[in-house]
Scaffold this motif. Structure first.
Motif, mmCIF file in Angstrom:
data_model
loop_
_atom_site.group_PDB
_atom_site.id
_atom_site.type_symbol
_atom_site.label_atom_id
_atom_site.label_comp_id
_atom_site.label_asym_id
_atom_site.label_seq_id
_atom_site.Cartn_x
_atom_site.Cartn_y
_atom_site.Cartn_z
ATOM 1 N N SER A 163 -0.986 20.370 -6.801
ATOM 2 C CA SER A 163 -1.086 22.041 -7.089
ATOM 3 C C SER A 163 -0.304 22.745 -8.084
ATOM 4 O O SER A 163 -0.901 23.785 -8.531
ATOM 5 N N ARG A 164 0.958 22.115 -8.229
ATOM 6 C CA ARG A 164 1.726 23.009 -9.116
ATOM 7 C C ARG A 164 1.478 22.477 -10.497
ATOM 8 O O ARG A 164 1.418 23.400 -11.302
ATOM 9 N N PHE A 165 1.525 21.171 -10.899
ATOM 10 C CA PHE A 165 1.436 21.083 -12.331
ATOM 11 C C PHE A 165 -0.002 20.201 -12.518
ATOM 12 O O PHE A 165 -0.142 19.755 -13.632
ATOM 13 N N GLY A 166 -0.900 20.478 -11.561
ATOM 14 C CA GLY A 166 -2.382 19.807 -12.080
ATOM 15 C C GLY A 166 -2.310 18.345 -11.927
ATOM 16 O O GLY A 166 -3.217 17.816 -12.860
ATOM 17 N N ALA A 167 -1.533 17.791 -11.270
ATOM 18 C CA ALA A 167 -1.476 16.294 -11.107
ATOM 19 C C ALA A 167 -2.765 15.782 -10.350
ATOM 20 O O ALA A 167 -3.383 16.604 -9.579
ATOM 21 N N ASP A 168 -2.990 14.468 -10.341
ATOM 22 C CA ASP A 168 -3.956 13.945 -9.783
ATOM 23 C C ASP A 168 -3.626 12.675 -9.038
ATOM 24 O O ASP A 168 -4.569 11.788 -9.065
ATOM 25 N N PHE A 169 -2.567 12.718 -8.319
ATOM 26 C CA PHE A 169 -2.119 11.649 -7.240
ATOM 27 C C PHE A 169 -3.132 11.612 -6.299
ATOM 28 O O PHE A 169 -3.419 12.513 -5.734
ATOM 29 N N ARG A 170 -3.816 10.451 -5.911
ATOM 30 C CA ARG A 170 -4.569 10.239 -4.877
ATOM 31 C C ARG A 170 -3.573 9.937 -3.514
ATOM 32 O O ARG A 170 -3.293 8.779 -3.442
ATOM 33 N N THR A 171 -3.583 10.665 -2.702
ATOM 34 C CA THR A 171 -2.521 10.574 -1.739
ATOM 35 C C THR A 171 -2.813 9.360 -0.540
ATOM 36 O O THR A 171 -2.109 8.890 -0.054
ATOM 37 N N GLU A 172 -4.375 9.260 -0.441
ATOM 38 C CA GLU A 172 -4.393 8.018 0.369
ATOM 39 C C GLU A 172 -4.306 6.807 -0.259
ATOM 40 O O GLU A 172 -4.388 5.786 0.525
ATOM 41 N N LEU A 173 -3.728 6.596 -1.470
ATOM 42 C CA LEU A 173 -3.439 5.239 -1.917
ATOM 43 C C LEU A 173 -1.868 4.961 -1.632
ATOM 44 O O LEU A 173 -1.317 4.022 -2.249
ATOM 45 N N PHE A 174 -1.308 5.856 -0.731
ATOM 46 C CA PHE A 174 0.062 5.757 -0.823
ATOM 47 C C PHE A 174 0.627 5.622 0.837
ATOM 48 O O PHE A 174 0.212 6.219 1.604
ATOM 49 N N GLU A 175 1.534 4.809 0.966
ATOM 50 C CA GLU A 175 2.075 4.387 2.216
ATOM 51 C C GLU A 175 3.598 4.767 2.419
ATOM 52 O O GLU A 175 4.169 3.900 1.800
ATOM 53 N N PRO A 176 3.856 5.979 3.071
ATOM 54 C CA PRO A 176 5.548 6.302 3.277
ATOM 55 C C PRO A 176 6.205 5.163 3.806
ATOM 56 O O PRO A 176 5.541 4.794 4.973
ATOM 57 N N ARG A 177 7.457 4.889 3.549
ATOM 58 C CA ARG A 177 8.124 3.868 4.232
ATOM 59 C C ARG A 177 9.643 3.965 3.664
ATOM 60 O O ARG A 177 9.949 4.135 2.724
ATOM 61 N N ALA A 178 10.685 4.443 4.534
ATOM 62 C CA ALA A 178 12.100 4.282 4.489
ATOM 63 C C ALA A 178 12.627 2.915 4.445
ATOM 64 O O ALA A 178 12.446 2.320 5.256
ATOM 65 N N ARG A 179 13.551 2.545 3.545
ATOM 66 C CA ARG A 179 14.353 1.408 3.500
ATOM 67 C C ARG A 179 15.797 1.742 3.387
ATOM 68 O O ARG A 179 16.160 2.989 2.662
ATOM 69 N N VAL A 180 16.688 0.696 3.739
ATOM 70 C CA VAL A 180 18.061 1.136 3.575
ATOM 71 C C VAL A 180 18.587 0.297 2.472
ATOM 72 O O VAL A 180 18.289 -1.173 2.523
ATOM 73 N N VAL A 181 19.221 0.583 1.525
ATOM 74 C CA VAL A 181 19.770 0.000 0.582
ATOM 75 C C VAL A 181 21.294 0.398 0.639
ATOM 76 O O VAL A 181 21.776 1.548 0.094
ATOM 77 N N GLY A 182 22.185 -0.621 1.019
ATOM 78 C CA GLY A 182 23.713 -0.161 1.134
ATOM 79 C C GLY A 182 23.902 0.738 1.922
ATOM 80 O O GLY A 182 23.296 1.052 3.197
ATOM 81 N N SER A 226 19.001 9.624 1.180
ATOM 82 C CA SER A 226 19.950 10.183 2.423
ATOM 83 C C SER A 226 21.263 9.121 2.320
ATOM 84 O O SER A 226 21.271 7.962 3.193
ATOM 85 N N ALA A 227 22.178 9.418 1.646
ATOM 86 C CA ALA A 227 23.347 8.608 1.485
ATOM 87 C C ALA A 227 24.235 8.893 3.030
ATOM 88 O O ALA A 227 24.241 9.956 3.225
ATOM 89 N N LYS A 228 24.936 7.980 3.162
ATOM 90 C CA LYS A 228 25.930 7.892 4.550
ATOM 91 C C LYS A 228 27.281 7.771 3.945
ATOM 92 O O LYS A 228 27.355 7.116 2.751
ATOM 93 N N PHE A 229 28.243 8.292 4.491
ATOM 94 C CA PHE A 229 29.486 8.455 4.022
ATOM 95 C C PHE A 229 30.490 7.715 5.222
ATOM 96 O O PHE A 229 30.470 7.536 6.150
#
Length: 320
Positions: free
Chosen positions: A225-244, A281-284
């Motif tokens: 909506s902001r920049f006229g992009a054309d991402f097809r949101t149905e082609l993305f699957e959200p998932r969080a992972r932990v790296v260190g 989301s860094a941990k300390f």
């Protein structure tokens, strides 16, 4: 009582230079503030109520237990907050501050709607509180504090200190230090290191919920909506992972996809299995965090830690 919301960076949504640079990184990245339009801000409030998202509950408990001590230690009539959101848990601290002294609250947030809503809620609950909302990114709000030149404590709650790269966090600490005068304070909450299992459970939707999914996909919808992009949101699957010590919020591509942002002259060729990063989301640990801030002339004065959940609030003072 007074309430106002002042735009300190009204054009920040449309400044796409940082966004374009982040999208060109080896793993394309959307800076976190693009997730907090009016829709994203409300979705994040829903995230804080998830049964597996412990951060807000633990911080609220810490503030409920120690608000009077923290208010006494702050020792200032002005409290600014970076990324204030709904300010529900901050209300506990503000109430304790008002019992000691007249207090002005300066919330800084990218969502004007959230600033106006939270200001109305706060002043209804705390009629003696003065609220002056600063609408814009952290850097612009901090610049306004520096221009004001009055004593202040900056609060950075919600473990938001971890929501950037190490280089971005270093730059932000520098901006905070530049905005403060000797004797001014910085109150930081930080989530401490935990097991991978605990963090993955916290940063993904539990069964029967999809709010993390909607929140992360909203980053793409906002760019559309902001920049006229054309991402097809149905082609993305959200998932969080932990790296260190870092949790990465990712959008995995389910099929080959070319997305364009004509307003930024950016085109992304994404292959199945690629990912877009929509949040860190860094941990300390307390010692290294204090060392980072010491490098910016900030000395640790007090700390309050929930030892069961390994979550802390840390008060620093600008020393020079």
């Amino acid at each position: 009582m007074s309430v106002e919301v002042e735009p300190v960076d009204a054009g920040f949504w449309d400044d796409g230079a940082d966004l374009a640079a982040c999208l060109r990184e080896p793993v394309p990245r959307i800076p976190p503030h693009f997730g907090y339009d009016s829709i994203g801000s409300q979705l994040f409030e829903e995230i804080t109520e998830l049964p597996t998202y412990y951060l807000t509950r633990v911080e609220r408990t810490l503030l409920g237990r120690h608000a009077a001590e923290v208010a006494a230690a702050l020792d200032t009539p002005r409290l600014a907050e970076l990324g204030s959101g709904s300010a529900r848990k901050t209300r506990l601290l503000l109430a304790a501050c008002l019992r000691r002294r007249p207090t002005t609250y300066l919330p800084i947030d990218v969502s004007r709607e959230m600033l106006e809503r939270s200001a109305a809620d706060l002043t209804a609950a705390l009629p003696d509180l003065d609220v002056r909302g600063l609408w814009g990114r952290y850097e612009a709000g901090l610049a306004q504090l520096r221009a004001d030149g009055e004593p202040v404590c900056v609060a950075f709650l919600g473990s938001n200190v971890g929501n950037s790269t190490a280089a971005e966090r270093e730059a932000l600490f520098g901006a905070v230090a530049a905005a403060l005068r000797p004797g001014d304070g910085l109150l930081v909450s930080a989530d401490l290191t935990k097991s991978t299992e605990t963090l993955e459970r916290c940063y993904n939707d539990p069964p029967g919920h999809d709010v993390f999914r909607r929140f992360r996909l909203n980053h793409l919808s906002h760019l559309n909506s902001r920049f006229g992009a054309d991402f097809r949101t149905e082609l993305f699957e959200p998932r969080a992972r932990v790296v260190g010590p870092v949790v990465e919020g990712l959008l995995h591509v389910l099929d080959d996809h070319v997305a364009t942002l004509p307003a930024l002259d950016v085109s992304l060729t994404l292959r199945r299995g690629d990912a877009i990063n929509v949040g860190f989301s860094a941990k300390f640990e307390p010692g290294p965090l204090a060392a980072e801030l010491a490098g910016h002339g900030m000395a640790l004065q007090d700390r309050w830690i929930d030892h069961r959940h390994r979550y802390g609030m840390f008060l620093f003072r600008r020393t020079d």
